[in-house]
Write an enzyme that holds these catalytic residues in place. Structure first.
Site, short mmCIF file in Angstrom:
data_model
loop_
_atom_site.label_atom_id
_atom_site.label_comp_id
_atom_site.label_asym_id
_atom_site.label_seq_id
_atom_site.Cartn_x
_atom_site.Cartn_y
_atom_site.Cartn_z
NE ARG A 26 -3.43 2.56 0.51
CZ ARG A 26 -2.94 3.76 0.78
NH1 ARG A 26 -1.61 4.24 0.25
NH2 ARG A 26 -3.57 5.11 0.70
CE LYS A 27 5.78 1.17 -3.79
NZ LYS A 27 4.97 0.00 -3.78
CG PHE A 28 -0.11 3.35 4.78
CD1 PHE A 28 -1.75 4.25 4.38
CD2 PHE A 28 0.00 1.71 4.72
CE1 PHE A 28 -2.91 2.50 4.10
CE2 PHE A 28 -1.06 0.79 4.70
CZ PHE A 28 -2.75 1.26 4.75
CG ASN A 59 4.39 -1.62 1.50
OD1 ASN A 59 3.88 -0.66 1.37
ND2 ASN A 59 5.56 -1.47 0.45
#
Ligand code: 5IU
Length: 491
Positions: A324-326, A352
């Site tokens: 998701r690469k918040f 992540n």
């Protein structure tokens, strides 16, 4: 024939239900006609002392190959046995191996005083395949102790002796399951019918088939790793030993899966529909430790998709990693992670985040994970051309990760960043046929990324764009595993 002392111990063990007969479901799902639970000995000090003394006696009469300077019980059941042995024979002190070593604090895997080169006896209650003994042998050898002998109360005769011998370890058992049965039939405790069922079960459940393949492959790996060390290659601890050092359940599971399935391949399922994602997951499932998803590229996400993906993860034993690469402030990412359409925290073992907002992003995500045992990877480096995530940025990411070892399980990176054995290093940008794509992706081979110390290779198009994704996954799995092997420290 066992001695009269051992015979009365066997009867006592039967009386206190340490040896039971009936229908028992084992951890593997298999039904067994007998069950041994030597943990109950702690409630019967006479039995504990008797078993410990019989083990000591066995070692004297059987002749330990090496001298015994020190001993170590396999946690937990054998700890009181080893304690009883050392109290009765004070010339041989004991050590304790920590089952869960934290990678912060004292960092000790072994408690007690010892010097490298001492010969350490392994004390265990039962042996089946020998795998759990090996989990204690490895960290001891890592500390420079020499292990030549293993003493157990009961040998279940399912292949453990041969497996340990293959590793150069001599097994001394007070009694075998065959001897236990013989005593109990003769003393009228169990019927001949039950005895036959047990003998049949033991004969039919040797460490054979896939299990034996796993064990013998593991023994072969040990040899390969030793060869690699002789050749002066980079060294890491094996995945199995690293699992024991993880405090986070997702990291522990990931390392355990890698070790058990013998794969360090994560496939990136970047496809546009739920059906395609599920088809990829089912096809590559046997080859992978982890499936990476981008659910926001799918046109038809539904909660039913999640249920079906979870079923496949169970079926093939892999973890789910929603990439998701918040990248927002803690308060916002907490809502994004737990809520919205996707409710990622509910089903994705791993996700992540970019460290760019500062440590609040880790805290926000951790709060939203709500004790579900989820793990977070921080994006320390990227594979794309011109990335800003490198150098000092990567170094600062390591500091942020190490400040929260309960939730942050490692990094998305291009090389090993942290020496902590519990930290997972996952590397995307892996392809054996291409050098890159038209939009800035840059590829390396599995060999190259593992040589730089990464643990898990992430492969997208190399697998999913192949004509036969399952076959391509098998090829990447082999390449990744071979490359990992070259970096592993011998046990
Ligand atoms: N991915 C990268 N590089 C990175 C990061 C993530 O390629 O630095 I962070 C993702 C993007 C894609 C997968 O989901 O990993 C790689 O796919 P290909 O093997 O098809 O390039």
């Amino acid at each position: 024939m066992v001695s009269p002392e051992v015979e009365s111990l066997v009867v006592r063990l039967f009386e206190v239900d340490a040896v039971k007969f009936g229908d028992f479901k084992l951890k593997s799902g298999l039904m067994s006609p007998f069950y041994l639970d030597l943990r109950v000995m702690v409630s019967y000090p006479d039995i504990l002392a008797g078993v410990a003394e019989a083990m000591w006696g066995k070692l004297q009469s059987g002749g330990a190959t090496g001298r015994v300077d020190i001993m170590c019980g396999v946690p937990y059941t054998a700890l009181p046995i080893a304690t009883a042995m050392t109290l009765a024979h004070r010339e041989v002190p004991m050590l304790m191996r920590r089952k869960e070593v934290k990678d912060y604090g004292t960092k000790k895997a072994i408690e007690g005083h010892y010097v490298a080169g001492q010969n350490c006896l392994i004390v265990e209650d039962l042996v089946t395949s020998g795998m759990s003994v090996m989990e204690t042998v490895e960290p001891l050898e890592h500390e420079g102790l020499v292990v030549t002998d293993v003493v157990v109360a009961v040998d279940r005769e399912q292949g453990g002796k041969a497996n340990l011998e293959a590793r150069g370890l001599h097994l001394h058992a007070v009694c075998t399951i065959t001897e236990i049965i013989e005593v109990l039939v003769r003393r009228g405790k169990i019927s001949e019918v039950m005895a036959s069922r047990v003998r049949e079960f033991v004969a039919d459940n040797q460490v054979t088939g896939s299990n034996a393949a796993e064990v013998s492959a593991r023994m072969k790996d040990d040899k390969n790793a030793k060869d690699a060390k002789d050749a002066g290659a980079v060294t890491n601890l094996a995945f199995g030993a690293r699992a024991a050092q993880c405090v986070n359940p997702a990291a522990k599971q990931l390392f355990e899966i890698c070790e058990a399935k013998r794969t360090n391949l994560c496939v990136a399922a970047d496809v546009k529909t739920a059906e395609e994602t599920l088809a990829i997951a089912d096809a590559v499932g046997p080859e992978i430790c982890c499936l990476k998803t981008h659910v926001d590229v799918m046109a038809d996400f539904t909660p039913d998709f999640v249920t079906r993906l979870q079923a496949l993860a169970e079926k093939h034993r892999f973890l789910i990693f929603e990439d998701r690469k918040f990248a927002d402030i803690g308060n916002t990412v907490a809502m994004q992670y737990a809520g919205g359409v996707y409710k990622i925290a509910d089903w994705s073992h791993i996700t992540n985040a970019h460290p760019v907002p500062g440590p609040g992003i880790v805290d926000g995500l951790q709060a939203a994970a709500g004790g579900k045992g989820r793990g977070l990877l921080l994006l320390a480096e990227m594979s794309s051309k011109g990335t800003l995530a490198r150098g000092e940025y990567a170094d600062a990411t390591v500091k942020m990760a190490e400040a929260n070892p309960e939730f942050v399980i490692g990094y998305i990176c291009q090389r090993r960043l942290s020496a902590a054995p519990s930290m997972v290093h996952m590397t995307p940008g892996v392809n054996m046929a291409e050098a890159g794509d038209a939009l800035g992706q840059q590829y390396n081979t599995p060999e190259a990324v593992c040589a730089r110390g990464t643990d898990v290779i992430i492969v997208g198009r190399g697998v999913i764009a192949a004509k036969d994704p399952a076959a391509a996954a098998a090829k990447y799995r082999q390449a990744g595993w071979d490359a990992y092997q070259k970096t592993v420290k011998p046990a």
